[in-house]
Design an enzyme around this catalytic site. Structure first.
Site, PDB file in Angstrom:
ATOM      1  N   ASP A   1    -130.869  14.858  11.570  1.00  0.00           N
ATOM      2  CA  ASP A   1    -131.188  14.385  12.927  1.00  0.00           C
ATOM      3  C   ASP A   1    -130.086  13.440  13.425  1.00  0.00           C
ATOM      4  O   ASP A   1    -129.751  13.425  14.608  1.00  0.00           O
ATOM      5  CB  ASP A   1    -132.549  13.673  12.937  1.00  0.00           C
ATOM      6  CG  ASP A   1    -133.469  14.204  14.029  1.00  0.00           C
ATOM      7  OD1 ASP A   1    -132.968  14.767  15.014  1.00  0.00           O
ATOM      8  OD2 ASP A   1    -134.701  14.055  13.905  1.00  0.00           O
TER       9      ASP A   1
ATOM     10  N   HIS B   1    -127.251  14.777  15.487  1.00  0.00           N
ATOM     11  CA  HIS B   1    -127.406  14.889  16.946  1.00  0.00           C
ATOM     12  C   HIS B   1    -126.650  13.759  17.659  1.00  0.00           C
ATOM     13  O   HIS B   1    -126.124  13.951  18.759  1.00  0.00           O
ATOM     14  CB  HIS B   1    -128.883  14.779  17.342  1.00  0.00           C
ATOM     15  CG  HIS B   1    -129.649  16.051  17.221  1.00  0.00           C
ATOM     16  ND1 HIS B   1    -129.332  17.186  17.935  1.00  0.00           N
ATOM     17  CD2 HIS B   1    -130.752  16.377  16.481  1.00  0.00           C
ATOM     18  CE1 HIS B   1    -130.202  18.155  17.643  1.00  0.00           C
ATOM     19  NE2 HIS B   1    -131.056  17.684  16.760  1.00  0.00           N
TER      20      HIS B   1
END
Lengths: 336, 336
Positions: free
Chosen positions: B14, B17
């Site tokens: 994550d 990102h």
């Protein structure tokens, strides 16, 4: 009927901690205008430690109190102009009287959570001058609900028109806030408020919990600008309160615009939760200790985090920086 | 007896990102070592959108999946190696089979919250290969508790050994989390987990609430590195869980050290809650839309925030970027 919450915004005071009290005149002006446009009811300005605090010891402010107050006054018409006052830093004769002349609307007279006695004359002075005066209890996690109530009652008896408790170390969990705020709401005849810090990521939920427990005043700063891990992030608070149906009178889009203004005008990046902020929250120690703690850790070759926890066990408060050395020495001795 | 919580850490997935999938090999190595040293049970790695997702359309990764997985495998002995898998991006024949060969321990097979059907073959494949497989429901705020349970039961029937619900838009309040997690815990025979985002400042309290409602798996990323406003900040979570008496097996000081490692090794500053993140949280729209929304706002001379709220009303999900233009055009037309 929607519950009404009075938002008090110390961005231009607590946020000054994040830049070692060097907020520029342009920052004061730009943010006063943005906050007023958004409908923020109270804008608090000044040195991070409040009126009269600028000094070599706690940090010199880039602008004088006189300069900050007259600049802010010029750019606030609808929003009230507020200041933070710690008796000891702030004298009545020199600082408080001048602030009255310069048109400050709200005096937030603060003391360590067990030292309300020192606020009596300052509160009385502001009230007699026809100004609003609140009592503020700092580092409030260090007192039990019963003791906090006792101290708050003193401030009420001096003439305080509201009581705000501060989670200066960012140490509270929601249950702690609920217990303290509801005790105060039940025991006092004046409004109760909450001022959060985000060391354990709880600033927003603690503020929501405070309202649920009966608080009607909440402090928040734009982008969370403030000491250490930062304060309750104001624009998030406005969004969350709007969703929950609490009425702040603040325009959501315009407070988001104010966040952009601050991001562009202020120097620092928005505060984040650093490893040492977490430890200071867990230990219940003011994060302003971070620098001298780091220095002592290097000098005595011990872990800064152990020093923070050691200070927590000793219930260290601002002004007791000598305890840092004491703890560091003990840790070093224990090592070897 | 202390309640045990299994922490799954998608910092290296994550968090990718936050740097447009450009995390360096050094970052992967440094953080794998730091997480393993701290005792993080599961380290999830890869492109932000998971296995096989690197492409011109959703963003090219600086390293291939093969490279990331073999690098991570080399530096993880005690921690399990996990990956995020969205069928559609990830093919079984090419991507999943290779990941099995490269020694991935845990496959987190994800779908939009109402599309569990697409995960059946991927879950079955991983299980048949002797690996762990979980089901993950993304954008879970868009489904009612009853629908979520139905979808989760499908995944359970395919062989999923746990179900994680994601608050992909950072839209949940604690009561929402409590309702959904307790419905899942009561209705399933496998562990339930929660993956939070911080758009409304609720990531930590939502994770605590998930545990109180019966969840036993929680996702968190170091410094909150992740899309938009960022994920639940792992080292804060570890501190808060320790205080609450939940056992994570993670060493507090060492996870704080891991935060320092990430801060030094990764490029970006830690995520903060930007004005547009707040709007995306309120609107319940994935914050990955921020860039195309900003472009459409400029093209059609409308407010990006209005576009977000318009997308929220249309229940827009990733892949429906054409809706952005539709909403922008309508807003422009309404303006006249």
């Amino acid at each position: 009927m929607a519950k009404k919450i009075l938002i008090s915004d110390p961005t231009l005071r607590d946020g000054n901690h994040a830049v070692r009290h060097q907020l520029s005149r342009d920052s004061f002006i730009a943010y006063c205008q943005a906050a007023e446009a958004a409908g923020v009811p109270i804008v608090e300005v000044g040195h991070g430690n409040g009126l009269g605090a600028s000094s070599l010891l706690v940090g010199e402010c880039s602008l004088s109190d006189e300069d900050i107050l007259s600049t802010a006054r010029q750019h606030l018409q609808r929003s009230l102009l507020g200041i933070h006052v710690i008796p000891g830093f702030c004298t009545i004769r020199k600082d408080l009287s001048r602030a009255v002349e310069l048109g400050v609307d709200l005096f937030r007279i603060a003391a360590h959570c067990t030292e309300a006695d020192i606020t009596d004359r300052h509160i009385a002075y502001a009230r007699e001058a026809g100004k609003q005066a609140w009592g503020v209890l700092m580092m409030s996690h260090m007192a039990s609900p019963a003791v906090l109530l006792e101290e708050a009652k003193k401030m009420e008896s001096y003439g305080a028109e509201a009581i705000v408790i501060m989670d200066s170390a960012g140490a509270y969990f929601p249950a702690d806030v609920h217990e303290r705020i509801s005790t105060l709401v039940q025991g006092l005849n004046i409004p109760v408020g909450f001022h959060g810090h985000n060391n354990l990521g709880m600033a927003i939920i603690n503020s929501v919990t405070a309202v649920e427990a009966g608080a009607s005043i909440i402090d928040g700063t734009i982008r969370g600008f403030g000491a250490g891990a930062g304060n309750t992030q104001l624009e998030v608070l406005v969004a969350v309160f709007e969703r929950l149906g609490f009425e702040t009178g603040i325009d959501l889009y315009k407070i988001l615009d104010a966040a952009d203004v601050a991001e562009k005008t202020f120097n620092p990046v928005a505060p984040s939760i650093s490893p040492l902020s977490i430890v200071s929250g867990l230990a219940g120690v003011f994060s302003g200790f971070a620098k001298p703690v780091a220095r002592a850790a290097a000098d005595y070759q011990v872990d800064a985090r152990d020093i923070f926890f050691g200070l927590g066990k000793r219930n260290a408060v601002a002004g007791q920086e000598s305890l840092i050395i004491e703890v560091a020495r003990e840790l070093a001795a224990a090592k070897g």
